[in-house]
Design a protein around this motif. Structure first.
Motif, short mmCIF file in Angstrom:
data_model
loop_
_atom_site.label_atom_id
_atom_site.label_comp_id
_atom_site.label_asym_id
_atom_site.label_seq_id
_atom_site.Cartn_x
_atom_site.Cartn_y
_atom_site.Cartn_z
N ARG A 176 0.83 -1.20 0.00
CA ARG A 176 0.00 0.00 0.00
C ARG A 176 0.87 1.26 0.00
O ARG A 176 2.00 1.26 0.50
CB ARG A 176 -0.91 0.00 1.22
N LEU A 177 0.31 2.28 -0.58
CA LEU A 177 0.95 3.59 -0.53
C LEU A 177 0.96 4.06 0.92
O LEU A 177 -0.07 4.04 1.60
CB LEU A 177 0.20 4.59 -1.40
N SER A 178 2.13 4.44 1.39
CA SER A 178 2.26 4.85 2.79
C SER A 178 1.40 6.08 3.08
O SER A 178 1.64 7.16 2.53
CB SER A 178 3.73 5.16 3.10
N SER A 179 0.39 5.89 3.92
CA SER A 179 -0.47 7.02 4.27
C SER A 179 0.29 8.05 5.08
O SER A 179 0.03 9.26 4.99
CB SER A 179 -1.69 6.53 5.06
N ALA A 201 -10.46 8.78 -0.92
CA ALA A 201 -11.27 7.95 -1.81
C ALA A 201 -10.40 6.94 -2.56
O ALA A 201 -10.78 5.77 -2.73
CB ALA A 201 -12.02 8.84 -2.80
N TYR A 202 -9.24 7.38 -2.98
CA TYR A 202 -8.34 6.49 -3.71
C TYR A 202 -7.87 5.34 -2.81
O TYR A 202 -7.86 4.17 -3.22
CB TYR A 202 -7.14 7.28 -4.22
N MET A 203 -7.48 5.66 -1.60
CA MET A 203 -7.01 4.63 -0.69
C MET A 203 -8.13 3.68 -0.29
O MET A 203 -7.90 2.48 -0.07
CB MET A 203 -6.39 5.28 0.56
N GLN A 204 -9.33 4.19 -0.20
CA GLN A 204 -10.46 3.31 0.14
C GLN A 204 -10.68 2.27 -0.97
O GLN A 204 -10.93 1.09 -0.69
CB GLN A 204 -11.72 4.15 0.34
N VAL A 205 -10.57 2.72 -2.23
CA VAL A 205 -10.72 1.78 -3.33
C VAL A 205 -9.50 0.86 -3.41
O VAL A 205 -9.62 -0.34 -3.70
CB VAL A 205 -10.93 2.54 -4.66
N ALA A 206 -8.30 1.42 -3.15
CA ALA A 206 -7.08 0.62 -3.23
C ALA A 206 -7.09 -0.51 -2.23
O ALA A 206 -6.48 -1.57 -2.47
CB ALA A 206 -5.87 1.51 -3.00
N MET A 207 -7.76 -0.32 -1.10
CA MET A 207 -7.83 -1.39 -0.10
C MET A 207 -8.60 -2.60 -0.61
O MET A 207 -8.47 -3.71 -0.07
CB MET A 207 -8.47 -0.85 1.18
N GLU A 208 -9.42 -2.43 -1.66
CA GLU A 208 -10.18 -3.54 -2.21
C GLU A 208 -9.28 -4.55 -2.95
O GLU A 208 -9.75 -5.62 -3.35
CB GLU A 208 -11.24 -3.02 -3.18
N ILE A 209 -8.02 -4.17 -3.14
CA ILE A 209 -7.10 -5.06 -3.86
C ILE A 209 -6.94 -6.40 -3.14
O ILE A 209 -6.66 -7.43 -3.75
CB ILE A 209 -5.73 -4.36 -4.04
N GLN A 210 -7.13 -6.37 -1.82
CA GLN A 210 -7.03 -7.61 -1.04
C GLN A 210 -8.11 -8.61 -1.46
O GLN A 210 -7.91 -9.83 -1.40
CB GLN A 210 -7.17 -7.31 0.45
N ARG A 239 -12.75 1.10 -11.35
CA ARG A 239 -12.81 1.74 -10.05
C ARG A 239 -11.51 2.48 -9.69
O ARG A 239 -11.51 3.70 -9.48
CB ARG A 239 -13.14 0.71 -8.96
N LEU A 240 -10.39 1.77 -9.65
CA LEU A 240 -9.16 2.39 -9.18
C LEU A 240 -8.66 3.48 -10.12
O LEU A 240 -8.24 4.56 -9.67
CB LEU A 240 -8.08 1.31 -9.00
N GLN A 241 -8.69 3.21 -11.41
CA GLN A 241 -8.19 4.20 -12.37
C GLN A 241 -9.01 5.49 -12.31
O GLN A 241 -8.47 6.60 -12.45
CB GLN A 241 -8.21 3.61 -13.79
N THR A 242 -10.31 5.36 -12.08
CA THR A 242 -11.19 6.54 -12.04
C THR A 242 -10.83 7.45 -10.87
O THR A 242 -10.66 8.68 -11.04
CB THR A 242 -12.66 6.10 -11.94
#
Length: 259
Positions: free
Chosen positions: A84-87, A119-128, A145-148
């Motif tokens: 994950r991108l370091s918050s 919003a980006y990180m919330q969608v990125a968490m779906e990668i799991q 989703r993520l690209q948008t």
């Protein structure tokens, strides 16, 4: 011991020096005010540069992280889930931007960046959930989703950099304009003041002080050495000329009476 009193020329010179000192002091204050304003604007320009650099760092971090996901998605092999991108890093970068604001527009855009990042990180968490469910599902999730949300985040960061760049340009223009607005009146006022002092001192000496000193010397020589009072000058006010004529008449009458 006889007390020596300052002469009229010394008094006038002292008055000129006092006036000159006051002009110098006022000019010094004006220069100090300009220096203070220049330092303030320079700090704003420095903050604008820091804000632009921080925006670019955020954009580079997001591009790097999103590039890893894009590469992993396009790979035929599943591999490990991208980290994950370091918050903490992103939030630290945003805090740096917030600390260097010079305009309200920058704050508005930074708030938009923060919301878009969330919003980006919330969608990125779906990668799991989608990573091990097949290539087709991963691609659909990435592009739909993520690209948008990533494009929105990237657009807000770019807009923030543009706003900071515009603020930098505006502050630089203000600094350049304020320099000329501040320095020219100071130079003109000091130059005019010095010229007035020189002219005042010159004409005062020519038309008042010099005639009075000549008359004083002539009277002293008449009293101490008995020399005839023959002081003449072609300059001076009418009253000075009239007084010199009266003094000459009085000394001639006094000398005639003594005979």
């Amino acid at each position: 011991m006889k007390k020596i009193n300052p002469g009229i020329r010394s008094k006038v010179m002292l008055a000129s020096v006092v006036i000159g000192f006051m002009l110098f002091l006022s000019g010094l204050m004006a220069f100090f005010e300009f220096w203070r304003m220049n330092r303030y604007v320079s700090e704003m320009i420095s903050n604008n540069i820091s804000s632009v650099n921080a925006s670019r760092n955020l954009l580079n971090a997001c591009d790097a992280y999103h590039g890893v996901i894009s590469y992993s998605i396009s790979s035929d092999q599943t591999g490990e889930i991208p980290s994950r991108l370091s918050s903490g890093m992103f939030e630290s970068g945003l805090d740096d931007i917030y600390s260097t604001f010079t305009t309200g527009k920058e704050r508005v855009m930074a708030d938009s960046v923060r919301y878009a990042y969330s919003a980006y990180m919330q969608v990125a968490m779906e990668i799991q959930d989608v990573w091990y469910q097949g290539m087709e599902l991963r691609k659909n999730w990435y592009f739909d989703r993520l690209q948008t949300v990533y494009e929105k985040l990237r657009g807000y960061i770019q807009s923030l950099a543009v706003v900071s760049q515009n603020a930098l340009t505006d502050n630089y223009d203000n600094l350049r304009d304020s320099y000329y607005r501040s320095i020219m009146p100071v130079i003109v006022s000091i130059s005019a003041g010095i010229l007035l002092i020189v002219l005042f001192n010159y004409f005062l000496n020519l038309f008042l002080i010099t005639p009075v000193l000549k008359m004083n010397r002539g009277l002293r020589e008449y009293r101490e050495y008995g020399k005839a009072y023959d002081v003449t000058f072609d300059y001076g006010g009418d009253q000075i000329q009239e007084m010199n004529t009266l003094v000459k008449d009085i000394t001639e009458e006094h000398k005639a009476n003594q005979r």
